[in-house]
Scaffold this active site. Structure first.
Site, PDB file in Angstrom:
ATOM      1  CB  SER A   1      -0.871   0.299   1.007  1.00 26.61           C
ATOM      2  OG  SER A   1      -2.088   0.521   1.199  1.00 26.61           O
TER       3      SER A   1
ATOM      4  CG  HIS B   1      -5.826  -2.595   0.382  1.00 25.77           C
ATOM      5  ND1 HIS B   1      -4.964  -2.752  -0.579  1.00 25.77           N
ATOM      6  CD2 HIS B   1      -5.087  -1.689   2.059  1.00 25.77           C
ATOM      7  CE1 HIS B   1      -3.971  -1.510  -0.427  1.00 25.77           C
ATOM      8  NE2 HIS B   1      -4.339  -0.890   0.773  1.00 25.77           N
TER       9      HIS B   1
END
Length: 259
Positions: free
Chosen positions: A94, A228
């Site tokens: 990320s 995610h």
């Protein structure tokens, strides 16, 4: 001796023998070095794992926070440079993926250090805008996003005393991401590997494929089951995949001659 290198920016998990290669892991926004605490045993005994310690958390709780990707990358590049006496690979998830790219770019352009591999996870490539992050000045929206993605232990945010400790670092990281505007991807002369969860709500496989522009040698996309934070449920398979790549013979990396 190189083995005595220390930095408040880097948590070291020394190999049992002299390292053939080092792997630097960079956490997500709001994350800390603890996110990778289970990774080091997964790798062979000639790989030393390094994990970035971001300001404003754990033993760096009182250190000044950073709100600029460029400042972040400049500082981390300086701190990691002494560890490049052996080949270095970098994995970032990320926000950590963007930071990994910026550190890789600085190491190569400013210090003639080519990574063995740049491994990026769950993040849009540099040339694309990320429209998924909320306004970093909207605290409620940031907290909603953290809860939605689930990367930070949200139970901590429900305790007012703990929230007061961790919230400043989360908000600072979101400002880092919000201020990281699109820029042309530089094709770096080492492999780039992109990882993503097949049900990531914000980053799909087509987006992750855009990281191909960051390499002039080779690119590979690896998809895992999960959202995610697929890394949590797929830790064994992910570290096995990374370890296999790091064990490959003839892996490039290290300082390149000055031109």
């Amino acid at each position: 001796m190189r083995n005595s290198i220390a930095s408040k920016w880097v948590k070291r998990y020394p190999s049992t023998r002299g390292p053939r290669l080092r792997l630097l892991c960079l956490p997500h926004a709001g994350g800390s070095a603890a996110f990778f605490h289970g990774w080091p045993p997964a790798f062979s005994d000639d790989i030393e794992v390094l994990v970035a310690r971001y300001p404003g958390r754990h033993d760096r709780l009182n250190d000044p926070l950073m709100t600029s990707m460029d400042d972040f990358a400049d500082a981390l590049t300086t701190e990691i440079l002494p560890f490049t006496d052996v080949p270095l690979a970098v994995f970032g998830h990320s926000m950590g993926a963007s930071l990994a790219y910026e550190v890789a770019l600085r190491l190569y352009r400013e210090h003639n250090v080519a990574l063995s591999a740049l491994m990026v996870s769950g993040r849009t490539p540099p040339h694309l805008a990320d429209r998924t992050f909320p306004d970093p000045d909207d605290v409620a929206a940031v907290l909603d996003e953290v809860r939605r993605l689930g990367g930070t232990d949200t139970a901590l945010l429900e305790d007012p005393d703990l929230a007061d400790l961790i919230l400043p670092a989360i908000l600072a990281d979101f400002k880092v991401v919000a201020g990281y505007t699109p820029r042309a991807s530089v094709a770096l002369p080492f492999p780039v590997v992109a990882y993503v969860g097949d049900s990531d709500p914000d980053v799909d496989t087509a987006t992750m494929s855009g990281w191909a522009d960051a390499s002039s040698t080779s690119f590979e996309l690896q998809v895992f089951p999960g959202d995610h934070f697929y890394l949590v449920g797929q830790q064994t398979e992910l570290t096995r995949n990374i370890g296999s790549r790091l064990r490959q013979s003839g892996l490039p990396g290290g300082r390149t001659p000055l031109s």
